[in-house]
Scaffold this motif. Structure first.
Motif, PDB file in Angstrom:
ATOM      1  N   GLY A 203      46.921  45.395  28.913  1.00  0.00           N
ATOM      2  CA  GLY A 203      46.805  44.422  27.839  1.00  0.00           C
ATOM      3  C   GLY A 203      45.568  43.564  27.951  1.00  0.00           C
ATOM      4  N   TYR A 204      44.817  43.735  29.054  1.00  0.00           N
ATOM      5  CA  TYR A 204      43.558  43.013  29.194  1.00  0.00           C
ATOM      6  C   TYR A 204      42.631  43.427  28.050  1.00  0.00           C
ATOM      7  CZ  TYR A 204      39.136  41.415  31.183  1.00  0.00           C
ATOM      8  OH  TYR A 204      37.916  40.803  31.376  1.00  0.00           O
ATOM      9  N   PRO A 205      42.104  42.464  27.283  1.00  0.00           N
ATOM     10  CA  PRO A 205      41.396  42.813  26.054  1.00  0.00           C
ATOM     11  C   PRO A 205      39.942  43.257  26.218  1.00  0.00           C
ATOM     12  CG  PRO A 205      41.534  40.431  26.268  1.00  0.00           C
ATOM     13  CD  PRO A 205      42.305  41.016  27.422  1.00  0.00           C
ATOM     14  N   TYR A 206      39.394  43.196  27.445  1.00  0.00           N
ATOM     15  CA  TYR A 206      37.977  43.493  27.611  1.00  0.00           C
ATOM     16  C   TYR A 206      37.708  44.596  28.633  1.00  0.00           C
ATOM     17  CZ  TYR A 206      38.129  38.705  25.775  1.00  0.00           C
ATOM     18  OH  TYR A 206      38.418  37.577  25.049  1.00  0.00           O
ATOM     19  N   PRO A 207      38.412  45.716  28.584  1.00  0.00           N
ATOM     20  CA  PRO A 207      38.092  46.790  29.535  1.00  0.00           C
ATOM     21  C   PRO A 207      36.754  47.424  29.172  1.00  0.00           C
ATOM     22  CG  PRO A 207      39.664  47.588  27.918  1.00  0.00           C
ATOM     23  CD  PRO A 207      39.472  46.112  27.635  1.00  0.00           C
ATOM     24  N   MET A 208      35.921  47.662  30.157  1.00  0.00           N
ATOM     25  CA  MET A 208      34.601  48.232  29.858  1.00  0.00           C
ATOM     26  C   MET A 208      33.982  48.819  31.116  1.00  0.00           C
ATOM     27  SD  MET A 208      32.077  44.918  29.539  1.00  0.00           S
ATOM     28  CE  MET A 208      33.234  43.897  28.636  1.00  0.00           C
ATOM     29  N   TYR A 238      29.078  41.189  36.583  1.00  0.00           N
ATOM     30  CA  TYR A 238      29.262  39.752  36.358  1.00  0.00           C
ATOM     31  C   TYR A 238      28.690  39.327  35.009  1.00  0.00           C
ATOM     32  CZ  TYR A 238      31.024  38.974  41.057  1.00  0.00           C
ATOM     33  OH  TYR A 238      31.812  38.995  42.179  1.00  0.00           O
ATOM     34  N   PHE A 239      27.545  39.882  34.647  1.00  0.00           N
ATOM     35  CA  PHE A 239      26.937  39.508  33.370  1.00  0.00           C
ATOM     36  C   PHE A 239      27.834  39.907  32.208  1.00  0.00           C
ATOM     37  CE2 PHE A 239      24.397  40.549  29.620  1.00  0.00           C
ATOM     38  CZ  PHE A 239      23.733  39.344  29.413  1.00  0.00           C
ATOM     39  N   LEU A 240      28.292  41.147  32.188  1.00  0.00           N
ATOM     40  CA  LEU A 240      29.075  41.636  31.054  1.00  0.00           C
ATOM     41  C   LEU A 240      30.446  40.973  30.983  1.00  0.00           C
ATOM     42  CD1 LEU A 240      28.084  45.395  31.242  1.00  0.00           C
ATOM     43  CD2 LEU A 240      27.582  43.829  29.359  1.00  0.00           C
ATOM     44  N   GLN A 241      31.070  40.741  32.131  1.00  0.00           N
ATOM     45  CA  GLN A 241      32.383  40.100  32.105  1.00  0.00           C
ATOM     46  C   GLN A 241      32.290  38.640  31.661  1.00  0.00           C
ATOM     47  OE1 GLN A 241      35.186  41.573  32.259  1.00  0.00           O
ATOM     48  NE2 GLN A 241      34.468  43.576  32.930  1.00  0.00           N
ATOM     49  N   ASN A 361      40.608  36.864  34.347  1.00  0.00           N
ATOM     50  CA  ASN A 361      39.582  37.796  33.886  1.00  0.00           C
ATOM     51  C   ASN A 361      39.490  39.016  34.802  1.00  0.00           C
ATOM     52  OD1 ASN A 361      38.332  36.760  36.168  1.00  0.00           O
ATOM     53  ND2 ASN A 361      37.070  35.328  35.008  1.00  0.00           N
ATOM     54  N   ALA A 362      38.460  39.827  34.595  1.00  0.00           N
ATOM     55  CA  ALA A 362      38.303  41.050  35.389  1.00  0.00           C
ATOM     56  C   ALA A 362      38.133  40.751  36.870  1.00  0.00           C
ATOM     57  CB  ALA A 362      37.103  41.846  34.873  1.00  0.00           C
ATOM     58  N   PHE A 363      37.526  39.598  37.210  1.00  0.00           N
ATOM     59  CA  PHE A 363      37.364  39.227  38.608  1.00  0.00           C
ATOM     60  C   PHE A 363      38.728  38.989  39.249  1.00  0.00           C
ATOM     61  CE2 PHE A 363      33.850  36.998  36.237  1.00  0.00           C
ATOM     62  CZ  PHE A 363      32.920  38.003  36.401  1.00  0.00           C
ATOM     63  N   LYS A 364      39.588  38.273  38.516  1.00  0.00           N
ATOM     64  CA  LYS A 364      40.907  37.958  39.068  1.00  0.00           C
ATOM     65  C   LYS A 364      41.788  39.214  39.148  1.00  0.00           C
ATOM     66  CE  LYS A 364      42.580  33.896  38.138  1.00  0.00           C
ATOM     67  NZ  LYS A 364      42.443  33.256  39.492  1.00  0.00           N
ATOM     68  N   PHE A 368      43.550  40.556  42.382  1.00  0.00           N
ATOM     69  CA  PHE A 368      44.970  40.922  42.438  1.00  0.00           C
ATOM     70  C   PHE A 368      45.159  42.298  43.067  1.00  0.00           C
ATOM     71  CE2 PHE A 368      48.100  43.596  40.178  1.00  0.00           C
ATOM     72  CZ  PHE A 368      49.276  43.023  40.631  1.00  0.00           C
ATOM     73  N   LEU A 369      44.365  43.252  42.634  1.00  0.00           N
ATOM     74  CA  LEU A 369      44.491  44.613  43.156  1.00  0.00           C
ATOM     75  C   LEU A 369      44.210  44.668  44.656  1.00  0.00           C
ATOM     76  CD1 LEU A 369      42.743  46.544  40.234  1.00  0.00           C
ATOM     77  CD2 LEU A 369      45.193  46.550  40.764  1.00  0.00           C
ATOM     78  N   ASN A 370      43.179  43.973  45.080  1.00  0.00           N
ATOM     79  CA  ASN A 370      42.844  43.980  46.501  1.00  0.00           C
ATOM     80  C   ASN A 370      43.866  43.209  47.333  1.00  0.00           C
ATOM     81  OD1 ASN A 370      40.501  45.549  46.229  1.00  0.00           O
ATOM     82  ND2 ASN A 370      39.249  43.776  45.742  1.00  0.00           N
ATOM     83  N   PHE A 371      44.411  42.136  46.774  1.00  0.00           N
ATOM     84  CA  PHE A 371      45.430  41.346  47.475  1.00  0.00           C
ATOM     85  C   PHE A 371      46.707  42.153  47.691  1.00  0.00           C
ATOM     86  CE2 PHE A 371      49.285  38.743  47.058  1.00  0.00           C
ATOM     87  CZ  PHE A 371      49.140  37.853  48.113  1.00  0.00           C
ATOM     88  N   THR A 372      47.121  42.864  46.670  1.00  0.00           N
ATOM     89  CA  THR A 372      48.430  43.519  46.713  1.00  0.00           C
ATOM     90  C   THR A 372      48.409  44.891  47.376  1.00  0.00           C
ATOM     91  OG1 THR A 372      48.048  44.340  44.459  1.00  0.00           O
ATOM     92  CG2 THR A 372      49.305  42.299  44.685  1.00  0.00           C
TER      93      THR A 372
END
Length: 396
Positions: A203-208, A238-241, A361-364, A368-372
């Protein structure tokens, strides 16, 4: 002129002496560091069909102030070769400009600062024409392009004048690669596609895709966003996100760029270093983030509306109903503080929903993925995760 304040903050002045053509519409920026084959890239661009307005190509030759004598000598030789090439190939509506070699401060020397210098120069060209809608295209010195590259970029922004930017379809070149190298780049491209689709599934609206050689932005959006960052690698990500926070970043699929799949140690991470690790057996590209992690994250994103003006008691109840990996991450991350800030600054559910993804955002998501992974999930077979995702997308 739309970029005067940006120039004052960044202490920038244009280095190209000649004035831009009044009908300049596109500037392609190519950072060049230790690139013996850059003429192949320039030849590729020169063979492009041209749009109905003028195009400039800026090559920013660069190295660190503490670079070796060999690197500096190579860059100076590259400048001479480019200058000779430009004498023959700059004509009509397509002009090439070589800048440098520019010596970058040791602290910041790298892909981000080099790209920033080149893109800032592009802004200065459009600023002289008071043209914030001018298109700045990011390309790399090891990349080839389709012949319709320039017209399709031009057409996209003409059809979508309100968009802040766009990514461009890419395909790494694989000719001449040995078997393991070829397998590595194929797996890496599959991973990138899986990750993008999985982000969209949540559901993240900015996949790219975030590839330095495959995106474009308008000069106005570039300035509004604060310009390119100085990161030594990952500057494109970082720029695009951050760009998506000020406007739509679409996707150009009607043309393709072809980056090299070479092994490289010139940046800390990215395609080159990943492939080097794969070749040394230090990276397993056949494993990736578990599909279940994205499923769990989707459950959280489905409850966004419930977070609007939520009380701390109801927030605690909501957390306990979420999958355990998501609950653990939100507590570890202290997301309640960011949520409180959101609710204090959003008057409507619509604005809350928009700004929520500026926080989460994409950073978080990557955090999350790396944390879990390792605590709740294990990285799993890439092909299997792709099949699971495709099956879910097909049935949803």
């Amino acid at each position: 002129m739309f970029a005067e304040n940006y120039f004052k903050r960044n202490q920038i002045s244009g280095k190209i002496v000649s004035l831009p053509h009044p009908d300049l519409g596109i500037v392609v920026v190519i950072p060049c560091f230790r690139e013996p084959d850059i003429l192949q890239t320039l030849q590729s661009v020169s063979r492009c069909a041209l749009p109905d307005r003028h195009v400039e190509v800026i090559i920013l030759i660069n190295h660190s102030e503490v670079a070796s004598d060999n690197v500096k000598a190579q860059n100076h030789q590259t400048r001479q070769e480019i200058d000779e090439w430009i004498k023959i190939h700059t004509a009509g509506k397509l002009k090439f400009f070589a800048l440098g070699p520019v010596e970058l401060m040791k602290k910041w020397a790298g892909a981000g600062l080099a790209r920033k210098y080149g893109m800032d120069e592009a802004v200065s060209r459009f600023n002289l024409l008071s043209r914030p809608e001018g298109i700045i295209v990011s390309l790399d010195a090891d990349t080839l392009v389709d012949e319709n590259y320039l017209p399709e970029i031009n057409n996209y922004f003409r059809k979508n004048p309100s968009h802040a930017g766009a990514t461009i379809k890419f395909k790494h070149r694989t000719e001449g690669l040995e078997e393991k190298h070829l397998q590595g780049i194929c797996l890496y491209e599959k991973y990138m596609d899986y990750y993008k689709q999985a982000m969209g599934y949540t559901g993240y609206p900015y996949p790219m895709f975030t590839i330095g050689s495959a995106f474009a932005t308008t000069a106005g959006a570039y300035v509004k966003r604060g310009g390119m960052n100085r990161r030594q690698a990952g500057e494109d990500f970082y720029f695009l996100q951050n760009l998506v926070q000020i406007g739509t970043v679409g996707e150009i699929t009607s043309t393709t760029v072809y980056p090299s799949a070479r092994l490289s140690d010139r940046v800390p991470f990215g395609t080159g270093p990943v492939l080097q690790k794969w070749m040394r057996g230090e990276e397993n590209l056949s494993k990736t983030y578990c599909y279940k992690a994205f499923v769990d994250l989707k459950q959280f994103f489905n409850k966004i509306n419930l977070l609007f003006r939520i009380s701390v008691q109801n927030y605690e109840s909501l957390l306990s109903a979420l999958p355990q990996p998501v609950e653990a991450f939100l507590r570890e991350d202290g997301f309640w503080q960011e949520l409180t800030d959101l609710n204090q600054n959003c008057a409507t559910l619509t604005s809350f929903h928009l700004r929520f993804y500026h926080k989460f955002n994409a950073f978080k998501i990557l955090k999350f993925l790396n944390f879990t992974h390792g605590k709740f999930y294990q990285k799993a077979g890439l092909e299997e995760q792709i099949k699971l995702l495709k099956s879910e997308l097909k049935n949803s």
